[in-house]
Design a protein around this motif. Structure first.
Motif, mmCIF file in Angstrom:
data_model
loop_
_atom_site.group_PDB
_atom_site.id
_atom_site.type_symbol
_atom_site.label_atom_id
_atom_site.label_comp_id
_atom_site.label_asym_id
_atom_site.label_seq_id
_atom_site.Cartn_x
_atom_site.Cartn_y
_atom_site.Cartn_z
ATOM 1 N N VAL A 3 73.063 4.592 -39.412
ATOM 2 C CA VAL A 3 73.808 4.070 -38.259
ATOM 3 C C VAL A 3 75.304 4.189 -38.528
ATOM 4 O O VAL A 3 76.071 4.654 -37.678
ATOM 5 C CB VAL A 3 73.420 2.607 -37.950
ATOM 6 N N ALA A 4 75.724 3.811 -39.722
ATOM 7 C CA ALA A 4 77.147 3.863 -40.081
ATOM 8 C C ALA A 4 77.687 5.292 -40.069
ATOM 9 O O ALA A 4 78.886 5.499 -39.874
ATOM 10 C CB ALA A 4 77.363 3.230 -41.457
ATOM 11 N N ALA A 5 76.818 6.279 -40.246
ATOM 12 C CA ALA A 5 77.252 7.680 -40.285
ATOM 13 C C ALA A 5 77.509 8.266 -38.900
ATOM 14 O O ALA A 5 78.128 9.328 -38.788
ATOM 15 C CB ALA A 5 76.196 8.524 -41.004
ATOM 16 N N VAL A 6 77.064 7.599 -37.850
ATOM 17 C CA VAL A 6 77.273 8.120 -36.492
ATOM 18 C C VAL A 6 78.738 7.912 -36.125
ATOM 19 O O VAL A 6 79.222 6.782 -36.077
ATOM 20 C CB VAL A 6 76.355 7.414 -35.466
ATOM 21 N N PRO A 7 79.481 8.985 -35.893
ATOM 22 C CA PRO A 7 80.920 8.857 -35.637
ATOM 23 C C PRO A 7 81.230 8.303 -34.242
ATOM 24 O O PRO A 7 80.418 8.420 -33.315
ATOM 25 C CB PRO A 7 81.444 10.289 -35.765
ATOM 26 N N ALA A 8 82.402 7.726 -34.137
ATOM 27 C CA ALA A 8 82.875 7.264 -32.829
ATOM 28 C C ALA A 8 82.842 8.435 -31.855
ATOM 29 O O ALA A 8 83.137 9.571 -32.220
ATOM 30 C CB ALA A 8 84.295 6.720 -32.954
ATOM 31 N N GLY A 9 82.447 8.147 -30.627
ATOM 32 C CA GLY A 9 82.379 9.186 -29.612
ATOM 33 C C GLY A 9 81.055 9.911 -29.557
ATOM 34 O O GLY A 9 80.887 10.848 -28.779
ATOM 35 N N GLN A 10 80.110 9.494 -30.385
ATOM 36 C CA GLN A 10 78.782 10.100 -30.382
ATOM 37 C C GLN A 10 77.736 8.997 -30.467
ATOM 38 O O GLN A 10 78.056 7.853 -30.796
ATOM 39 C CB GLN A 10 78.647 11.075 -31.550
ATOM 40 N N VAL A 11 76.494 9.352 -30.174
ATOM 41 C CA VAL A 11 75.388 8.400 -30.243
ATOM 42 C C VAL A 11 74.210 9.034 -30.974
ATOM 43 O O VAL A 11 74.159 10.253 -31.159
ATOM 44 C CB VAL A 11 74.926 7.944 -28.838
ATOM 45 N N ALA A 12 73.282 8.181 -31.365
ATOM 46 C CA ALA A 12 72.004 8.620 -31.921
ATOM 47 C C ALA A 12 70.938 7.737 -31.288
ATOM 48 O O ALA A 12 71.246 6.677 -30.738
ATOM 49 C CB ALA A 12 71.992 8.478 -33.438
ATOM 50 N N THR A 54 78.829 -2.978 -38.350
ATOM 51 C CA THR A 54 77.799 -1.996 -37.992
ATOM 52 C C THR A 54 78.037 -1.475 -36.577
ATOM 53 O O THR A 54 78.120 -2.266 -35.641
ATOM 54 C CB THR A 54 76.397 -2.648 -38.052
ATOM 55 N N PRO A 55 78.162 -0.168 -36.404
ATOM 56 C CA PRO A 55 78.381 0.385 -35.062
ATOM 57 C C PRO A 55 77.078 0.488 -34.259
ATOM 58 O O PRO A 55 76.661 1.561 -33.810
ATOM 59 C CB PRO A 55 78.995 1.759 -35.348
ATOM 60 N N TRP A 56 76.410 -0.648 -34.084
ATOM 61 C CA TRP A 56 75.117 -0.732 -33.397
ATOM 62 C C TRP A 56 75.157 -0.131 -32.000
ATOM 63 O O TRP A 56 74.154 0.379 -31.513
ATOM 64 C CB TRP A 56 74.659 -2.190 -33.317
ATOM 65 N N HIS A 57 76.325 -0.202 -31.372
ATOM 66 C CA HIS A 57 76.443 0.257 -29.984
ATOM 67 C C HIS A 57 76.262 1.767 -29.847
ATOM 68 O O HIS A 57 76.032 2.256 -28.754
ATOM 69 C CB HIS A 57 77.800 -0.170 -29.404
ATOM 70 N N ARG A 58 76.317 2.493 -30.935
ATOM 71 C CA ARG A 58 76.157 3.950 -30.893
ATOM 72 C C ARG A 58 74.688 4.374 -30.932
ATOM 73 O O ARG A 58 74.397 5.572 -30.898
ATOM 74 C CB ARG A 58 76.912 4.588 -32.057
ATOM 75 N N ILE A 59 73.782 3.412 -30.967
ATOM 76 C CA ILE A 59 72.356 3.718 -31.028
ATOM 77 C C ILE A 59 71.717 3.363 -29.686
ATOM 78 O O ILE A 59 71.832 2.234 -29.210
ATOM 79 C CB ILE A 59 71.667 2.943 -32.169
ATOM 80 N N VAL A 60 71.081 4.352 -29.076
ATOM 81 C CA VAL A 60 70.483 4.183 -27.749
ATOM 82 C C VAL A 60 69.000 4.559 -27.795
ATOM 83 O O VAL A 60 68.525 5.135 -28.767
ATOM 84 C CB VAL A 60 71.219 5.039 -26.687
ATOM 85 N N ARG A 61 68.317 4.266 -26.723
ATOM 86 C CA ARG A 61 66.903 4.644 -26.609
ATOM 87 C C ARG A 61 66.776 6.157 -26.440
ATOM 88 O O ARG A 61 67.743 6.844 -26.128
ATOM 89 C CB ARG A 61 66.289 3.942 -25.407
ATOM 90 N N ALA A 62 65.575 6.639 -26.597
ATOM 91 C CA ALA A 62 65.317 8.082 -26.524
ATOM 92 C C ALA A 62 65.682 8.680 -25.173
ATOM 93 O O ALA A 62 65.949 9.878 -25.077
ATOM 94 C CB ALA A 62 63.845 8.363 -26.838
#
Length: 104
Positions: free
Chosen positions: A16-25, A54-62
């Motif tokens: 999760v921490a590796a997902v950069p600002a401006g992108q999502v996983a 933790t940049p939790w907001h960068r994680i979305v549903r499929a």
């Protein structure tokens, strides 16, 4: 986190921490990169172990949708990083983080 493999949980948080600002996983992306078949476990880890860094907001549903109970805050945080949603859905073709792919 009773009954949880904490080593796996921390690998998920690292992903999760590796997902950069401006992108999502997606939750599935995080689970797979950490070595788990369970997107639900990734959600549980974020729910129970994440902290203010933790940049939790960068994680979305499929399907590109945010977490239902945090929808407004999550979309606002993503918008502040340049990730735009259309009808409450993030375009994964445009914003999905792919490790190893050249950054935009």
């Amino acid at each position: 986190m009773r009954g949880m493999d904490m080593e796996l949980a921390y690998r998920m948080l690292d992903q999760v921490a590796a997902v950069p600002a401006g992108q999502v996983a997606t939750y599935g992306d995080i689970a797979a990169r950490a070595g788990s078949p369970s997107p639900r476990l990734a959600g549980r880890v974020l729910s129970e172990l994440s902290d203010e860094t933790t940049p939790w907001h960068r994680i979305v549903r499929a399907d590109g949708t945010p977490t239902a109970h945090l929808r407004d805050e999550q979309l606002a945080r993503l918008r502040s990083e340049g990730v735009l949603a259309n009808n409450g859905r993030v375009d994964l073709r445009r914003y999905r983080y792919q490790p190893g792919r050249a950054e935009r």
